[in-house]
Design an enzyme around this catalytic site. Structure first.
Site, PDB file in Angstrom:
ATOM      1  N   ASP A   1      41.991 -18.588  83.929  1.00 19.82           N
ATOM      2  CA  ASP A   1      43.181 -17.878  85.035  1.00 19.82           C
ATOM      3  C   ASP A   1      42.702 -18.227  86.496  1.00 19.82           C
ATOM      4  O   ASP A   1      41.596 -19.016  86.866  1.00 19.82           O
ATOM      5  CB  ASP A   1      42.755 -16.459  84.474  1.00 19.82           C
TER       6      ASP A   1
ATOM      7  N   ASP B   1      43.900 -15.962  89.553  1.00 19.91           N
ATOM      8  CA  ASP B   1      43.295 -14.634  90.646  1.00 19.91           C
ATOM      9  C   ASP B   1      42.440 -13.950  89.722  1.00 19.91           C
ATOM     10  O   ASP B   1      42.514 -13.318  88.696  1.00 19.91           O
ATOM     11  CB  ASP B   1      44.886 -13.798  90.489  1.00 19.91           C
TER      12      ASP B   1
ATOM     13  N   ASP C   1      40.459 -12.513  83.903  1.00 19.45           N
ATOM     14  CA  ASP C   1      40.056 -11.142  84.212  1.00 19.45           C
ATOM     15  C   ASP C   1      41.261 -10.174  83.874  1.00 19.45           C
ATOM     16  O   ASP C   1      40.907  -8.711  84.185  1.00 19.45           O
ATOM     17  CB  ASP C   1      39.771 -10.933  85.673  1.00 19.45           C
TER      18      ASP C   1
HETATM   19 MG   LIG Z   1      43.394 -12.786  86.954  1.00 17.58          MG
END
Ligand SMILES: [Mg+2]
Length: 372
Positions: free
Chosen positions: A113, A115, A316
Site C-alpha cells: 500500500d 499512504d 495499514d
Molecule cells: Mg494506506
C-alpha cells in the site's frame, strides 16, 4: 480466480434496484437519472447507518488513549494493550526468519500500500512523500522480487509519488492496473487491454470499472460543490473512485460532511462508500477490491500457485483487509498490518510504522543479497 470469458464481468456487489440489470454495467444501467441537489441534512441517516462511528474509529491517532469502563487508560496501560495485541499479530521484523524459512525455494512477491505504509499520513495528501531511504528500500526489493504498489489513489498520482519504473502499479483500489506487457502471461479478459505508457512502451492495462469514469467525474464535481463551504474538506478525483478527505475538518463538522456525501450517494445506487483513514471513498459497486487485484496480479504473473509462491502484502488501511483475507484464505503468504495501536485484522503479522516497514524491506534485500 477464474478469468475465463464466461466470468469476465465483475458482478455488482451491493443492492441495485431490480429494474436495473445486475449482469453488467452498460451506460443505460449505471447512469443516474438526474444530478442530485444538495438537500437539508437528515442527521439520523449517517448516525443510524454507522458512518459517523466508522469515521471516528477508522483514524486512530498514533497513541490513542484507550477507554474502558473505568475511564481512560494511561499510556502504560496503552502500551500493555499494544504488547498483548502483538501476541496475536507478531512483529514481522521479529518473525523474519520464520518468513524466510517458509519462503524457502518459493518465489517471493511483494505488494505494498502507499499512504501510511510507505509514506507517513500527512495533512495534505499531495505532500505524502516517501523518504529517500524508503524509496531506496522499495527499489531494492523490486530488484529481486516482483513488486506492486496497490493504492486507493489514482495510478498516475501514485506513480508520480513513487517514481520507480520497475514496479507494477494498481491505482483506485486495484481498479486501474498497469504493468509491462513483457512481464505478463496472455489473459483473455474483457477488461484487459494492451496500451502504451507515456514513453511509448507497450503495457497491459486492466480496468474493470472503466465504464464508471464519466459518473465518477460527475460525482467528483458534485462533491466538490457540496463540500466547498466546509473548512478543511478536500475532494480528490482518483479516476475510478473519488475521495473526500476530512483530516483537516473540525470534528464538529464530521457529521455535516458525512451527511452531504450521504445525500449525494442516495441518487447513485451504483456507487458505494468505504472508509479510509480520515477519508470517505466513493467507488463503483463492482465486486473488485485490493484482494481481487492481488489475485489478478498473481495470476497475470503466472504466480498463483501457493506451492511455489509466497506473497507478502503490507498495508495499514481497512481497504487492505481484502488483500489480507485473500492471502490468509488462499494460503498465499503473509498479510502485514502497519499499526501503532491494537486493531482487529485479517493480517498475520504487524509492523508499527513506516520506519519498521522500511527496515523490513531492507531485511528482505539483505537476505536476498546473501543468498543469491
Ligand atoms: Mg494506506
Amino acid at each position: 480466480m477464474d478469468l475465463s470469458p464466461a466470468n469476465a464481468s465483475p458482478v455488482l456487489a451491493d443492492p441495485v434496484p431490480m429494474n436495473q440489470t445486475r449482469l453488467g454495467f452498460h451506460s443505460s444501467v449505471v447512469f443516474p437519472r438526474s444530478i442530485p441537489k444538495k438537500k437539508s441534512g437528515k442527521v439520523d441517516d449517517v448516525r443510524s447507518n454507522g458512518w459517523l462511528d466508522a469515521m471516528q474509529s477508522s483514524s486512530p491517532p498514533r497513541r490513542r488513549m484507550v477507554k474502558d469502563v473505568g475511564g481512560e487508560l494511561d499510556s502504560d496501560d496503552s502500551d500493555r494493550l499494544y504488547y498483548s495485541w502483538k501476541l496475536k499479530y507478531p512483529s514481522a521484523l521479529k518473525s523474519f526468519h520464520h518468513i524466510i524459512n517458509r519462503a524457502n525455494n518459493k518465489k517471493i512477491v511483494i505488494f505494498l500500500d502507499y499512504d501510511g505504509t510507505l509514506s507517513p499520513i500527512v495533512d495534505d495528501p499531495n505532500r505524502a512523500f516517501m523518504s529517500v531511504d524508503m524509496r531506496s528500500a522499495v527499489k531494492g526489493v523490486a530488484k529481486y522480487f516482483p513488486t506492486a504498489i496497490i493504492s486507493g489513489r489514482s495510478r498516475d498520482k501514485v506513480y508520480e509519488l513513487v517514481g520507480l519504473t520497475e514496479l507494477f502499479y494498481a491505482g483506485s483500489h486495484g481498479m486501474d492496473i498497469m504493468f509491462p506487457a513483457k512481464d505478463t502471461m496472455s489473459i483473455n479478459h474483457t477488461h484487459y487491454i494492451r496500451s502504451t505508457d507515456k514513453k511509448g512502451k507497450e503495457v497491459n492495462l486492466f480496468q474493470p470499472a472503466r465504464e464508471f469514469i464519466p459518473m465518477i467525474n460527475k460525482v467528483f464535481r458534485i462533491l466538490v460543490d457540496v463540500t466547498k463551504d466546509i473548512q478543511g474538506a478536500f475532494v480528490e478525483n482518483h479516476k475510478f473512485c473519488t475521495a473526500v478527505h476530512y483530516r483537516n475538518v473540525d470534528d464538529k463538522n464530521w457529521l455535516l460532511i458525512a451527511q452531504r456525501v450521504h445525500d449525494v450517494l442516495k441518487d447513485y445506487p451504483c456507487l458505494r462508500l468505504t472508509h479510509g483513514r480520515k477519508v470517505l471513498e466513493v467507488r463503483p459497486v463492482i465486486d473488485w477490491d485490493k484482494g481481487k487485484a492481488v489475485e489478478f496480479l498473481l495470476q497475470s504473473l503466472g504466480l498463483s500457485n501457493s506451492d511455489n509462491v509466497l506473497a507478502i502484502y503490507i498495508g495499514d488501511d481497512r481497504t487492505d483487509e481484502d488483500a489480507f483475507k485473500v492471502l490468509r484464505e488462499g494460503n498465499h503468504g503473509y498479510g502485514i498490518l502497519v499499526s501503532s495501536v491494537p486493531k482487529e485484522s485479517k493480517a498475520f503479522l504487524s509492523l508499527r510504522d513506516t520506519l519498521e516497514v522500511k527496515d523490513f524491506l531492507k531485511s528482505l534485500v539483505s537476505w536476498k543479497e546473501q543468498h543469491k
